[in-house]
Design a protein around this motif. Structure first.
Motif: not given
Ligand code: PLP
Length: 393
Positions: A85-87, A90, A111, A154, A183, A185-186, A205, A207-208, A218
């Motif tokens: 996961s993203g967590m 991290i 986050y 982030e 991070d 992710t965005f 993450s 996942t996004k 993930g």
């Molecule tokens: C969702 C998210 C996470 C955590 O990721 P998971 O895949 O839910 O564990 C971390 N950082 C940001 C910016 C996120 O949007």
């Protein structure tokens, strides 16, 4: 074909491709926990790192490795470590890079669970953290201490879309002899490449945006240098937050359309952000692509696009927020973001409801704040959905 010489859009399709004896177009799912050795010597060689073969899926697996080499290439890193996961990514980064007595300087409004790891858990092991608005460089500089061993940023940040100057913060962190972890992710690697701006680790993450289809959780870490990569890989392996081969297969498939999805969602987001800015029900709109965004100029320099995350403040506070959530029909009322489907969320009554109001407002999570992740639907449908919902909210 060596995808390293290709343009970024070609890399999205081809990076990490592997060849097998059948000429499979995509890397198959090696859904296996372990890998047999040919002989005692072969087993010894694999453990000693003297042969290429795999040992055990928590340590490495061909399907996962294909995704990792793809992401390393997309982020211009030397190696990547996929996580459950993203967590997981991290937590791996913190545990790999921090020791007792170390201090972290970090983005304040980010986050939530990332702060929880530092405040509730790493604090028990003697790690402390200072949170600042990292979009204000002087605040970052002011928070540095002799024992600062990591800067964690982030950008753009959740949920307020603050943009931090990665290049400037990387320089500061290196002057202090500590790594910068971003991070991203965005943004996804389509919109920004923190390692090329000086960051030491970029994480997502997946996942996004990277997976993008709301069917996988993930994470991934990408390192710029070999030593950091080894630390991350070693920590992930013993913590056991490895990605699963099936997860890796889906994420790798998602990446092939990442560019198309990000560009399409971004085109929708620009229109929606402008439309929202003109609505009487809305106090302000925070979208990186609007000139009204405080770091719009920095984003223009640091990013190649503005993405598809919007937050906005409703007149009428918490009640108006709740009513809007109940009135949207096309946008799905859910947390997460970055998928092909549009999602809407109300932090004050949902993700951040557990934080006392004063504290919440202090970090900018106001009662009427709405987070909107724009998908790839027809923009006219999305606007109609918002118009109908806002008029009754
Ligand atoms: C969702 C998210 C996470 C955590 O990721 P998971 O895949 O839910 O564990 C971390 N950082 C940001 C910016 C996120 O949007």
């Amino acid at each position: 074909m060596d995808s390293k010489r290709l343009g970024f859009r070609s890399k999205l399709v081809h990076a990490g491709a592997t060849k097998d004896k059948y000429g499979s177009a995509v890397t198959p799912i090696y859904q296996t926990s372990t890998f047999g050795f040919d002989s005692a010597q072969d087993g010894a060689n694999r453990f000693a790192g003297k042969s290429e073969g795999y040992i055990y899926t928590r340590i490495g697996n061909p399907t996962i490795a294909a995704l990792e080499s793809c992401m390393a290439e997309l982020e211009d890193g030397i190696g990547a470590v996929a996580t459950s996961s993203g967590m997981g990514a991290i937590a791996t980064a913190f545990l790999a890079l921090l020791s007792k007595g170390d201090h972290v300087v970090s983005t304040a409004a980010m986050y939530g669970p990332t702060r929880t790891i530092l405040d509730k858990h790493l604090s028990r092991f003697g790690v402390s953290a200072t949170y600042v608005d990292t979009s204000d460089f002087e605040s970052v500089r002011g928070a540095m201490r002799p024992e600062t061993k990591l800067i964690y940023v982030e950008t753009p940040s959740n949920p307020l879309m603050q943009v931090t100057d990665i290049r400037a913060v990387a320089k500061l962190s290196h002057e202090h002899g500590c790594p910068l972890v971003v991070d991203s992710t965005f943004a996804s690697p389509v919109l920004q490449k923190p390692l090329t701006l000086g960051a030491d680790v970029v994480l997502h993450s997946v996942t996004k945006f990277i997976n993008g289809h709301a069917d996988v959780v993930g994470g991934i870490l990408v390192a710029r240098d070999e030593l950091t990569y080894r630390k991350l890989r070693g920590m992930m392996t013993v913590m056991g937050c490895n990605m699963d081969p099936h997860q890796a297969y889906l994420v790798h498939r998602g990446i092939k359309t990442l560019g198309l999805r990000v560009e399409r969602a971004q085109a929708n987001a620009i229109e929606i952000a402008r439309w929202l800015e003109a609505r009487p029900e809305v106090v302000w709109v925070r979208y990186v692509g609007l000139p009204s965004h405080p770091q719009h100029e920095l984003a223009r320099k640091q990013m190649t696009g503005f993405g598809s995350m919007i937050s906005f403040e409703l007149k009428g506070g918490i009640e108006a927020g709740r009513r809007l959530m109940d009135r949207v029909k096309l946008a799905m009322l859910a947390v997460s973001l970055g998928g092909v489907e549009t999602l809407i969320e109300h932090p004050a009554s949902m993700t951040h409801a557990g934080i006392p109001r004063e504290e919440r407002e202090e970090s900018g999570i106001t009662d009427g704040l709405v987070r909107y992740s724009v998908g790839i639907e027809d923009v006219s449908d999305l606007i109609e959905d918002l118009r109908h919902a806002l008029e009754g909210a």
